[in-house]
Design a protein around this motif. Structure first.
Motif, PDB file in Angstrom:
ATOM      1  N   ALA A 123     -29.389  48.561  -5.836  1.00 26.45           N
ATOM      2  CA  ALA A 123     -28.663  47.493  -6.523  1.00 26.45           C
ATOM      3  C   ALA A 123     -28.847  47.601  -8.026  1.00 26.45           C
ATOM      4  CB  ALA A 123     -29.153  46.136  -6.039  1.00 26.45           C
ATOM      5  N   ASN A 124     -27.885  47.100  -8.769  1.00 26.83           N
ATOM      6  CA  ASN A 124     -27.971  47.097 -10.226  1.00 26.83           C
ATOM      7  C   ASN A 124     -28.921  46.026 -10.731  1.00 26.83           C
ATOM      8  OD1 ASN A 124     -27.134  48.186 -12.770  1.00 26.83           O
ATOM      9  ND2 ASN A 124     -25.838  46.384 -13.076  1.00 26.83           N
ATOM     10  N   ARG A 125     -29.098  44.959  -9.950  1.00 29.27           N
ATOM     11  CA  ARG A 125     -30.049  43.901 -10.293  1.00 29.27           C
ATOM     12  C   ARG A 125     -31.001  43.657  -9.128  1.00 29.27           C
ATOM     13  NH1 ARG A 125     -28.810  40.839 -14.905  1.00 29.27           N
ATOM     14  NH2 ARG A 125     -26.651  41.036 -15.643  1.00 29.27           N
ATOM     15  N   SER A 127     -32.260  40.949  -7.652  1.00 28.90           N
ATOM     16  CA  SER A 127     -31.981  39.523  -7.745  1.00 28.90           C
ATOM     17  C   SER A 127     -31.169  39.084  -6.538  1.00 28.90           C
ATOM     18  CB  SER A 127     -31.198  39.236  -9.035  1.00 28.90           C
ATOM     19  OG  SER A 127     -30.724  37.904  -9.072  1.00 28.90           O
ATOM     20  N   PRO A 128     -31.240  37.808  -6.180  1.00 33.08           N
ATOM     21  CA  PRO A 128     -30.379  37.302  -5.103  1.00 33.08           C
ATOM     22  C   PRO A 128     -28.925  37.138  -5.525  1.00 33.08           C
ATOM     23  CG  PRO A 128     -31.711  35.531  -5.993  1.00 33.08           C
ATOM     24  CD  PRO A 128     -32.201  36.794  -6.628  1.00 33.08           C
ATOM     25  N   VAL A 129     -28.630  37.246  -6.832  1.00 31.49           N
ATOM     26  CA  VAL A 129     -27.262  37.099  -7.316  1.00 31.49           C
ATOM     27  C   VAL A 129     -26.906  38.286  -8.208  1.00 31.49           C
ATOM     28  CG1 VAL A 129     -27.256  34.581  -7.177  1.00 31.49           C
ATOM     29  CG2 VAL A 129     -28.053  35.690  -9.270  1.00 31.49           C
ATOM     30  N   ARG A 130     -25.622  38.574  -8.356  1.00 28.79           N
ATOM     31  CA  ARG A 130     -25.189  39.731  -9.127  1.00 28.79           C
ATOM     32  C   ARG A 130     -25.069  39.457 -10.618  1.00 28.79           C
ATOM     33  NH1 ARG A 130     -20.345  42.466  -5.443  1.00 28.79           N
ATOM     34  NH2 ARG A 130     -21.617  42.891  -3.593  1.00 28.79           N
ATOM     35  N   PHE A 131     -25.036  38.163 -10.995  1.00 30.93           N
ATOM     36  CA  PHE A 131     -24.757  37.826 -12.395  1.00 30.93           C
ATOM     37  C   PHE A 131     -26.017  37.513 -13.197  1.00 30.93           C
ATOM     38  CE2 PHE A 131     -24.502  33.952  -9.868  1.00 30.93           C
ATOM     39  CZ  PHE A 131     -25.327  33.084 -10.567  1.00 30.93           C
ATOM     40  N   ALA A 132     -27.165  37.473 -12.575  1.00 33.17           N
ATOM     41  CA  ALA A 132     -28.398  37.121 -13.280  1.00 33.17           C
ATOM     42  C   ALA A 132     -29.571  37.805 -12.605  1.00 33.17           C
ATOM     43  CB  ALA A 132     -28.602  35.608 -13.290  1.00 33.17           C
ATOM     44  N   GLY A 133     -30.696  37.806 -13.306  1.00 33.39           N
ATOM     45  CA  GLY A 133     -31.891  38.438 -12.770  1.00 33.39           C
ATOM     46  C   GLY A 133     -32.117  39.800 -13.386  1.00 33.39           C
ATOM     47  N   PRO A 134     -33.292  40.378 -13.172  1.00 35.62           N
ATOM     48  CA  PRO A 134     -33.653  41.648 -13.805  1.00 35.62           C
ATOM     49  C   PRO A 134     -32.643  42.752 -13.517  1.00 35.62           C
ATOM     50  CG  PRO A 134     -35.567  40.622 -12.811  1.00 35.62           C
ATOM     51  CD  PRO A 134     -34.399  39.825 -12.364  1.00 35.62           C
ATOM     52  N   LYS A 135     -32.177  43.402 -14.575  1.00 36.20           N
ATOM     53  CA  LYS A 135     -31.155  44.437 -14.478  1.00 36.20           C
ATOM     54  C   LYS A 135     -31.788  45.812 -14.655  1.00 36.20           C
ATOM     55  CE  LYS A 135     -26.478  45.470 -16.096  1.00 36.20           C
ATOM     56  NZ  LYS A 135     -25.398  45.068 -17.030  1.00 36.20           N
ATOM     57  N   TYR A 160     -36.811  40.780  -3.746  1.00 34.89           N
ATOM     58  CA  TYR A 160     -35.545  41.477  -3.979  1.00 34.89           C
ATOM     59  C   TYR A 160     -35.702  42.822  -4.686  1.00 34.89           C
ATOM     60  CZ  TYR A 160     -32.847  37.543  -2.282  1.00 34.89           C
ATOM     61  OH  TYR A 160     -32.295  36.580  -1.469  1.00 34.89           O
ATOM     62  N   ASP A 161     -36.818  43.055  -5.328  1.00 35.15           N
ATOM     63  CA  ASP A 161     -37.039  44.372  -5.924  1.00 35.15           C
ATOM     64  C   ASP A 161     -37.586  45.374  -4.918  1.00 35.15           C
ATOM     65  OD1 ASP A 161     -39.420  42.826  -5.975  1.00 35.15           O
ATOM     66  OD2 ASP A 161     -40.280  44.055  -7.546  1.00 35.15           O
ATOM     67  N   HIS A 162     -37.733  44.947  -3.660  1.00 31.42           N
ATOM     68  CA  HIS A 162     -38.217  45.826  -2.595  1.00 31.42           C
ATOM     69  C   HIS A 162     -37.288  45.837  -1.383  1.00 31.42           C
ATOM     70  CE1 HIS A 162     -42.345  46.660  -4.229  1.00 31.42           C
ATOM     71  NE2 HIS A 162     -42.000  45.610  -4.949  1.00 31.42           N
ATOM     72  N   LEU A 163     -36.669  44.722  -1.085  1.00 30.56           N
ATOM     73  CA  LEU A 163     -35.757  44.643   0.051  1.00 30.56           C
ATOM     74  C   LEU A 163     -34.348  44.377  -0.476  1.00 30.56           C
ATOM     75  CD1 LEU A 163     -36.356  42.779   3.428  1.00 30.56           C
ATOM     76  CD2 LEU A 163     -34.102  43.077   2.412  1.00 30.56           C
ATOM     77  N   ASP A 164     -33.553  45.428  -0.511  1.00 30.59           N
ATOM     78  CA  ASP A 164     -32.160  45.383  -0.955  1.00 30.59           C
ATOM     79  C   ASP A 164     -31.297  45.444   0.304  1.00 30.59           C
ATOM     80  OD1 ASP A 164     -29.660  45.810  -2.033  1.00 30.59           O
ATOM     81  OD2 ASP A 164     -30.163  47.678  -3.069  1.00 30.59           O
ATOM     82  N   GLY A 165     -30.930  44.276   0.810  1.00 29.05           N
ATOM     83  CA  GLY A 165     -30.236  44.199   2.092  1.00 29.05           C
ATOM     84  C   GLY A 165     -28.976  45.034   2.185  1.00 29.05           C
ATOM     85  N   PRO A 166     -28.078  44.970   1.191  1.00 31.66           N
ATOM     86  CA  PRO A 166     -26.866  45.787   1.281  1.00 31.66           C
ATOM     87  C   PRO A 166     -27.150  47.290   1.335  1.00 31.66           C
ATOM     88  CG  PRO A 166     -26.535  43.995  -0.274  1.00 31.66           C
ATOM     89  CD  PRO A 166     -27.989  43.968   0.105  1.00 31.66           C
ATOM     90  N   GLY A 316     -40.987  50.162 -15.499  1.00 34.34           N
ATOM     91  CA  GLY A 316     -40.003  50.914 -16.243  1.00 34.34           C
ATOM     92  C   GLY A 316     -38.571  50.898 -15.757  1.00 34.34           C
ATOM     93  N   SER A 317     -38.245  50.170 -14.673  1.00 38.60           N
ATOM     94  CA  SER A 317     -36.853  50.105 -14.210  1.00 38.60           C
ATOM     95  C   SER A 317     -36.279  48.692 -14.268  1.00 38.60           C
ATOM     96  CB  SER A 317     -36.725  50.644 -12.774  1.00 38.60           C
ATOM     97  OG  SER A 317     -36.901  52.042 -12.732  1.00 38.60           O
ATOM     98  N   PHE A 318     -37.055  47.698 -13.858  1.00 37.80           N
ATOM     99  CA  PHE A 318     -36.647  46.298 -13.912  1.00 37.80           C
ATOM    100  C   PHE A 318     -37.711  45.521 -14.680  1.00 37.80           C
ATOM    101  CE2 PHE A 318     -34.972  47.756  -9.738  1.00 37.80           C
ATOM    102  CZ  PHE A 318     -33.617  47.511  -9.932  1.00 37.80           C
ATOM    103  N   GLN A 319     -37.314  44.743 -15.676  1.00 37.88           N
ATOM    104  CA  GLN A 319     -38.304  43.936 -16.382  1.00 37.88           C
ATOM    105  C   GLN A 319     -38.541  42.642 -15.612  1.00 37.88           C
ATOM    106  OE1 GLN A 319     -37.611  42.787 -20.508  1.00 37.88           O
ATOM    107  NE2 GLN A 319     -39.794  42.371 -20.785  1.00 37.88           N
ATOM    108  N   LEU A 320     -39.715  42.561 -14.995  1.00 37.23           N
ATOM    109  CA  LEU A 320     -40.087  41.391 -14.211  1.00 37.23           C
ATOM    110  C   LEU A 320     -41.052  40.482 -14.957  1.00 37.23           C
ATOM    111  CD1 LEU A 320     -40.760  43.184 -10.796  1.00 37.23           C
ATOM    112  CD2 LEU A 320     -38.586  42.429 -11.765  1.00 37.23           C
ATOM    113  N   THR A 321     -41.817  41.060 -15.881  1.00 39.77           N
ATOM    114  CA  THR A 321     -42.902  40.316 -16.522  1.00 39.77           C
ATOM    115  C   THR A 321     -42.911  40.603 -18.024  1.00 39.77           C
ATOM    116  OG1 THR A 321     -44.359  42.104 -15.778  1.00 39.77           O
ATOM    117  CG2 THR A 321     -44.323  40.094 -14.442  1.00 39.77           C
ATOM    118  N   ASP A 322     -44.021  40.329 -18.697  1.00 37.86           N
ATOM    119  CA  ASP A 322     -44.008  40.273 -20.157  1.00 37.86           C
ATOM    120  C   ASP A 322     -44.381  41.575 -20.861  1.00 37.86           C
ATOM    121  OD1 ASP A 322     -43.206  37.664 -20.090  1.00 37.86           O
ATOM    122  OD2 ASP A 322     -45.151  36.795 -20.604  1.00 37.86           O
TER     123      ASP A 322
END
Length: 357
Positions: A123-125, A127-135, A160-166, A316-322
């Motif tokens: 997935a590109n994000r 996240s549970p939604v396509r319009f928000a969340g770590p990209k 969601y950064d481990h289980l990408d259902g689609p 280095g792929s998704f910014q989850l923290t600070d």
């Protein structure tokens, strides 16, 4: 809703599903994913590890956001694009052990002629939604079209950064792999394709794949949630692969918490030939230490395991923290030097990078 409240709520929803915080929107008395007997880590409703820490709540999210730069690091600015110099086109089969980081915590393990995907996220994000969340800031290190025939898919937990259902549903339709996941995650995966066959296992259980290859489900210091009111209702885990070419320890997301799970794995399986360990998503420590290791703790985990070779992921792929995008790499180099570990023994992998032996 006020703007600040909306930002806090969106942050809570995103961080909650990515391993930072869990809370109940209302009290649940029924587990929607799993029904089974009580055990030392299942109370009939929720799973828990030894000395499970209290779940964070919205006030902790608000404190994290409010206190950045005071009692927590200022959130580092990541680049929008941070491409890896590596790209892998794996062979159809590999007789020994060949490991490719696809990105973040997604791997292709090629071992003893079998192809195993772990936590595949395309997935590109996250996240549970396509319009928000770590990209995603870099493409997967193996293009989906370049994947070899997939025999097994392993899922460590349901964030969601481990289980990408689609993606798992797409793999199921294309390859019909054996899908293995901890208890309760079958219900989550079948929501994406009701024809999908998922086998679930508890901590301490194993699946014999034949040819001397066995997948063992072992504890991790983490938690689970897919939404606002299902915290710890599906199990999470690490995996140990015992193979004809040695032992491979793969940690899902985990806190260090004294290191007992690593020492126990070494006692049970012996020192692994390879350990794949998370090194990112760890700041601020007061918030993340219970469920995510920092590089210093990852080095300590590798030493407790007695691993010959270590690979660092979950950065280095998704910014989850600070922390900054390269900060885990820099901190890992310091931790290795302080412990007398040669840099090539514990490498922070980038998407598409390969180790084989």
């Amino acid at each position: 809703m006020k703007r600040n409240d909306l930002i806090t709520a969106l942050s809570a929803a995103t961080v909650m599903t990515l391993g930072g915080v869990g809370y109940a929107a209302h009290k649940r008395t029924r587990n929607p994913y799993y029904r089974g007997p009580k055990s030392d880590h299942f109370d009939g409703l929720r799973f828990h590890g030894p000395d499970q820490p209290a779940d964070k709540d919205l006030s902790d999210i608000a404190r994290w956001r409010r206190r950045r730069g005071i009692d927590s690091p200022v959130r580092a600015l990541w680049p929008k694009h941070h491409p890896s110099p590596f790209r892998d086109r794996p062979p159809e089969r590999f007789a020994g052990l060949r490991v490719t980081l696809i990105g973040h915590a997604s791997y292709l393990f090629q071992v003893a002629g079998r192809n195993i995907l772990v936590d595949p996220v395309y997935a590109n994000r996250a996240s549970p939604v396509r319009f928000a969340g770590p990209k995603r800031v870099n493409p997967p290190g193996i293009a989906y079209a370049d994947l070899p025939p997939i025999d097994v898919v392993l899922i460590t937990h349901n964030h969601y950064d481990h289980l990408d259902g689609p993606t798992v549903a797409r793999l199921w339709q294309a390859h019909q792999p054996l899908i293995l996941a901890p208890l309760g995650n079958d219900a989550i995966l079948r929501a994406y394709d009701d024809t999908m066959h998922v086998e679930t296992r508890d901590w301490g259980e194993a699946t014999d794949l034949g040819g001397g290859l066995t997948v063992h489900v072992t504890p991790a210091n983490h938690w689970s949630a897919r939404g606002l009111n299902d915290k710890r209702m599906a199990l999470w885990c690490s995996f140990v692969l015992t193979t004809p070419v040695g032992v491979h320890y793969h940690s899902g997301d985990t806190g260090f918490r004294g290191g007992a799970i690593f020492a126990e794995a070494r006692t049970r399986f012996g020192p692994p030939r390879l350990a794949t360990l998370p090194i990112g998503a760890y700041e601020p420590r007061w918030f993340m230490r219970d469920q995510h290791m920092d590089p210093t703790e990852a080095v300590a985990a590798g030493l407790l395991l007695g691993a010959d070779q270590m690979i660092g992921h979950h950065w280095g792929s998704f910014q989850l923290t600070d922390e900054g995008i390269e900060q885990p790499v820099e901190a890992l180099a310091v931790a290795c030097a302080e412990n007398g570990i040669a840099p090539e023994r514990f490498r922070a992998f980038r998407p598409g990078e390969v180790w084989q032996g």
